[in-house]
Design a protein around this motif. Sequence first.
Motif, short mmCIF file in Angstrom:
data_model
loop_
_atom_site.label_atom_id
_atom_site.label_comp_id
_atom_site.label_asym_id
_atom_site.label_seq_id
_atom_site.Cartn_x
_atom_site.Cartn_y
_atom_site.Cartn_z
N ASN A 7 0.80 -1.30 -0.03
CA ASN A 7 0.04 -0.07 -0.01
C ASN A 7 0.92 1.29 0.01
N LYS A 8 1.96 1.24 0.84
CA LYS A 8 2.84 2.52 0.77
C LYS A 8 3.31 2.51 -0.59
N GLU B 107 0.82 4.21 -2.90
CA GLU B 107 0.80 5.55 -2.37
C GLU B 107 1.76 6.49 -2.91
N THR C 255 1.67 6.98 -6.56
CA THR C 255 0.63 7.90 -7.03
C THR C 255 1.04 9.37 -6.89
N GLU D 234 10.99 8.78 0.99
CA GLU D 234 9.86 8.56 2.05
C GLU D 234 10.60 9.05 3.39
N THR E 218 -3.59 14.14 -2.14
CA THR E 218 -3.05 12.87 -1.43
C THR E 218 -3.21 13.03 0.51
N LEU F 132 -0.72 14.42 1.59
CA LEU F 132 0.52 14.11 2.25
C LEU F 132 1.44 15.47 1.85
#
Length: 304
Positions: free
Chosen positions: A132-133, A136, A139, A162, A194, A196
């Motif tokens: 999933n990370k 992400e 994306t 990251e 996102t 983020l």
Amino acid sequence: MKKIIISFVAFLMVITSFFLFFSEASDESRNEAIESALVKSMDETKKEKEKIIRLLSKIPQEINKNRYGLTSLSYSPDGRIFTVQAIDSNSIKNQKNIEKIIKHNAGEMAFENFEMKFIALDSDRVTKQEDNKLIELNTVLKIATEYLKEKGYDHFSSGITESTLEVSIEVSNGNLVNKDELEKQLAHVIFSNTNLNFEVSLREKDKSEMEDQLWQPIFEVIREETEKEFDEYRGFAYSFHPEPLQIIIKTNIESPKLFGKSKKQVKRIVNYVDKIIELKFNELAIEKIPYTVIVRDKNNKTLR
């Protein structure tokens, strides 16, 4: 006596012209033979690469269809090795079945002389959370690259860190106008889509970096074809600094003990590389730049 001297000089001129004509004709014939053999070899290399691409697509489908626990299949031209990554050590029990699938598909495409290697991931197995990370982060990069395309920047490379939440992007066309403002806008777009908070860093490639990128397909063919043609080949390197571009062919040629023989082989290597570059220039239609071919012996001393 004067007539005899004139006749002798005339005779020498005829003989010299005769040898020059046939020497030029011989050189032209030799160049045509080199080009013909090289074109054939490059075509064979291209076809083999196409086979590998098809195999890397078809084999995993068949392995996964049989539920043999494959996570990935890769191929290395160095040693001609297929590497199978299995989900865990229990999946290795299917090794013989996987080997049969690889050999069968390779046989259908007449792909020969290769080896197989198996790796069990076990403790390195990717978890669902890590999956999933990764999705992400991909994306985030997709959003960033699409935004830059809208702004007129393309052909860029990108990376993401990251731990520091930083997106680094290199653009390669046009001047990077209002860099600071563009970085802020891009960070805002990423956050809006996102939630983020990433720091964005933009950098424009310079001329030498762009030339490096354009020459990569040529460098690849030089490596492949010189290794196929010359037993003495042991490596390749290049440098755009200092100018002109230096194309370095590393060999196992002895020097200077057998220099007479070595000199001929060095000339063959240089001519071969020149011909590769000429063919690729015509194929890729890129701007020609000055270059020099450097051949090194087994002790890294320059032979040419």
